[in-house]
Design a protein around this motif. Sequence first.
Motif, mmCIF file in Angstrom:
data_model
loop_
_atom_site.group_PDB
_atom_site.id
_atom_site.type_symbol
_atom_site.label_atom_id
_atom_site.label_comp_id
_atom_site.label_asym_id
_atom_site.label_seq_id
_atom_site.Cartn_x
_atom_site.Cartn_y
_atom_site.Cartn_z
ATOM 1 N N TRP A 192 0.830 -1.207 0.000
ATOM 2 C CA TRP A 192 0.000 0.000 0.000
ATOM 3 C C TRP A 192 0.868 1.263 0.000
ATOM 4 C CZ3 TRP A 192 -4.644 -0.362 -1.557
ATOM 5 C CH2 TRP A 192 -5.492 -1.422 -1.197
ATOM 6 N N ILE A 193 1.927 1.256 0.820
ATOM 7 C CA ILE A 193 2.795 2.437 0.911
ATOM 8 C C ILE A 193 3.399 2.760 -0.452
ATOM 9 C CG2 ILE A 193 5.011 3.258 1.817
ATOM 10 C CD1 ILE A 193 4.318 1.963 4.475
ATOM 11 N N THR A 194 3.906 1.731 -1.133
ATOM 12 C CA THR A 194 4.514 1.939 -2.450
ATOM 13 C C THR A 194 3.513 2.493 -3.452
ATOM 14 O OG1 THR A 194 6.042 0.104 -2.049
ATOM 15 C CG2 THR A 194 5.762 0.813 -4.328
ATOM 16 N N LEU A 195 2.310 1.927 -3.476
ATOM 17 C CA LEU A 195 1.286 2.369 -4.424
ATOM 18 C C LEU A 195 0.804 3.782 -4.114
ATOM 19 C CD1 LEU A 195 -0.576 1.615 -6.800
ATOM 20 C CD2 LEU A 195 -2.217 0.736 -5.114
ATOM 21 N N LEU A 196 0.517 4.058 -2.853
ATOM 22 C CA LEU A 196 -0.011 5.368 -2.467
ATOM 23 C C LEU A 196 1.028 6.475 -2.593
ATOM 24 C CD1 LEU A 196 -2.077 4.305 0.672
ATOM 25 C CD2 LEU A 196 -2.971 4.995 -1.553
ATOM 26 N N GLU A 197 2.297 6.143 -2.352
ATOM 27 C CA GLU A 197 3.348 7.147 -2.499
ATOM 28 C C GLU A 197 3.399 7.642 -3.936
ATOM 29 O OE1 GLU A 197 7.931 7.770 -1.023
ATOM 30 O OE2 GLU A 197 7.297 5.767 -1.649
ATOM 31 N N TRP A 198 3.181 6.747 -4.882
ATOM 32 C CA TRP A 198 3.185 7.116 -6.302
ATOM 33 C C TRP A 198 1.914 7.888 -6.671
ATOM 34 C CZ3 TRP A 198 0.750 3.531 -10.278
ATOM 35 C CH2 TRP A 198 0.767 4.114 -11.553
ATOM 36 N N LEU A 199 0.754 7.431 -6.200
ATOM 37 C CA LEU A 199 -0.520 8.000 -6.621
ATOM 38 C C LEU A 199 -0.876 9.305 -5.923
ATOM 39 C CD1 LEU A 199 -2.734 4.770 -6.835
ATOM 40 C CD2 LEU A 199 -1.645 6.026 -8.718
ATOM 41 N N GLY A 200 -0.504 9.441 -4.643
ATOM 42 C CA GLY A 200 -0.993 10.604 -3.914
ATOM 43 C C GLY A 200 0.004 11.384 -3.097
ATOM 44 N N PHE A 201 1.255 10.932 -3.048
ATOM 45 C CA PHE A 201 2.228 11.628 -2.193
ATOM 46 C C PHE A 201 3.466 12.070 -2.969
ATOM 47 C CE2 PHE A 201 -0.469 9.547 0.836
ATOM 48 C CZ PHE A 201 -0.447 10.350 1.952
ATOM 49 N N GLY A 202 3.290 12.284 -4.258
ATOM 50 C CA GLY A 202 4.368 12.871 -5.053
ATOM 51 C C GLY A 202 5.526 11.958 -5.352
ATOM 52 N N GLY A 203 5.346 10.660 -5.195
ATOM 53 C CA GLY A 203 6.424 9.726 -5.485
ATOM 54 C C GLY A 203 6.596 9.500 -6.977
ATOM 55 N N LYS A 204 7.739 8.926 -7.353
ATOM 56 C CA LYS A 204 8.003 8.658 -8.763
ATOM 57 C C LYS A 204 7.192 7.446 -9.231
ATOM 58 C CE LYS A 204 12.762 10.400 -8.628
ATOM 59 N NZ LYS A 204 14.195 10.048 -8.830
ATOM 60 N N ARG A 205 6.965 7.407 -10.533
ATOM 61 C CA ARG A 205 6.265 6.257 -11.114
ATOM 62 C C ARG A 205 7.108 5.006 -10.902
ATOM 63 N NH1 ARG A 205 5.920 3.156 -15.705
ATOM 64 N NH2 ARG A 205 3.800 2.662 -16.435
ATOM 65 N N PRO A 206 6.519 3.945 -10.338
ATOM 66 C CA PRO A 206 7.289 2.729 -10.080
ATOM 67 C C PRO A 206 7.826 2.103 -11.360
ATOM 68 C CG PRO A 206 5.196 2.700 -8.905
ATOM 69 C CD PRO A 206 5.140 3.840 -9.871
ATOM 70 N N GLY A 207 8.958 1.420 -11.240
ATOM 71 C CA GLY A 207 9.513 0.705 -12.370
ATOM 72 C C GLY A 207 8.831 -0.644 -12.549
ATOM 73 N N THR A 208 9.293 -1.382 -13.538
ATOM 74 C CA THR A 208 8.683 -2.672 -13.859
ATOM 75 C C THR A 208 8.743 -3.633 -12.676
ATOM 76 O OG1 THR A 208 9.323 -2.424 -16.185
ATOM 77 C CG2 THR A 208 8.748 -4.634 -15.432
ATOM 78 N N LYS A 209 9.888 -3.697 -12.015
ATOM 79 C CA LYS A 209 10.048 -4.613 -10.888
ATOM 80 C C LYS A 209 9.072 -4.273 -9.761
ATOM 81 C CE LYS A 209 14.153 -5.939 -9.737
ATOM 82 N NZ LYS A 209 15.542 -5.981 -9.188
ATOM 83 N N THR A 210 8.881 -2.979 -9.504
ATOM 84 C CA THR A 210 7.960 -2.568 -8.452
ATOM 85 C C THR A 210 6.518 -2.925 -8.813
ATOM 86 O OG1 THR A 210 9.417 -0.741 -7.834
ATOM 87 C CG2 THR A 210 7.135 -0.616 -7.081
ATOM 88 N N PHE A 211 6.163 -2.737 -10.101
ATOM 89 C CA PHE A 211 4.814 -3.110 -10.539
ATOM 90 C C PHE A 211 4.581 -4.615 -10.370
ATOM 91 C CE2 PHE A 211 4.336 0.936 -13.011
ATOM 92 C CZ PHE A 211 3.117 1.296 -12.453
ATOM 93 N N VAL A 212 5.607 -5.395 -10.635
ATOM 94 C CA VAL A 212 5.498 -6.841 -10.431
ATOM 95 C C VAL A 212 5.263 -7.139 -8.953
ATOM 96 C CG1 VAL A 212 6.753 -9.036 -10.511
ATOM 97 C CG2 VAL A 212 6.883 -7.449 -12.437
#
Length: 321
Positions: free
Chosen positions: A116-136
């Motif tokens: 959840w932290i990884t996904l929300l950091e990207w979507l709502g807290f200004g984080g960078k778009r995750p790479g392929t490995k993170t999406f996996v």
Amino acid sequence: MAVAVRTSSSRGKRVKIVVAFLTIYLVWGTTFLAIRIAVETLPAFMMAGLRFFLAGSVMLVIWLARGGYFPSLRHWRSAAIVGGLMLTGGIGLVSFAEQRVSSGLAALMVATIPVWITLLEWLGFGGKRPGTKTFVGLGLGFAGVALLFVSTGDMGVSVDDLTGMAIVLLGALLFAIGSLYSRRAALPDDTRLSTASEMLAAGLLLLLVSLLAGEFGRLDAATISMRSILALAYLTVFGSIIGYTAYLWLLKTVEPAMVSTNFYVNPVIAVLVGWLLAGETVTLTMVVAAAVILLGVVTINGTLPRLTRRREPGSAQPEAR
């Protein structure tokens, strides 16, 4: 002689590190079962409120007795928001749900917090778009949760149990939001003080929720078991005061990635303890789902943390959750 003293000091520090890790692994891994025992005869929100109010009060008193400063109103406001999300929403909902689901199953749902932290950091807290490995990794994490839900028939799970699982998942989501918000919140610089204020604020909020939910009116002191009282004491002293003290000390002593290994170890211990001590059902589906969720967390982090010493002061310092 000096070399011998340094060697002895280094060995002593390694022993302390091992003890601190065993504390957060074993204590936090067993808190899920302790919560389930506590809510057998204690109202869930009241129990959680007492736990964090007492723990936060003790930690704040110790801090002030050692010459620390009292938090400002701005600090208390941030502590109420962070504590409200992470502890009132996160741990409070887990405590409420464990009236319906096993401690091991709750622990597996809570293991999704890094996802959840990884996904929300990207979507709502200004984080960078995750790479392929993170999406996996994200996909694996949610696939593990989906596996738990769609296979509930194999575990004999009722609609009430499904509701409990959904509540735990909501608690994990709120905990993740609180963790991300805490990074930018105006909290005391000392993590011991910020933790104490968050616990105290969350404890008061939980007691308010308990009051509004009518738990005080339904409470019958004669029905409260000694098991539940001892479980509450364990959660307060070991789960909150000792556990968080060990956690905060480790954050200042070793690499943060090493400390985060509790996300891998705690769910495993929780499932094992629930099975061994409480006779909770552990199915092959649960084992596979746990492996998939934890593999997702490992994939997101890139690799299992290395057992390395933390850099000396002067390097970048991570924020404590």
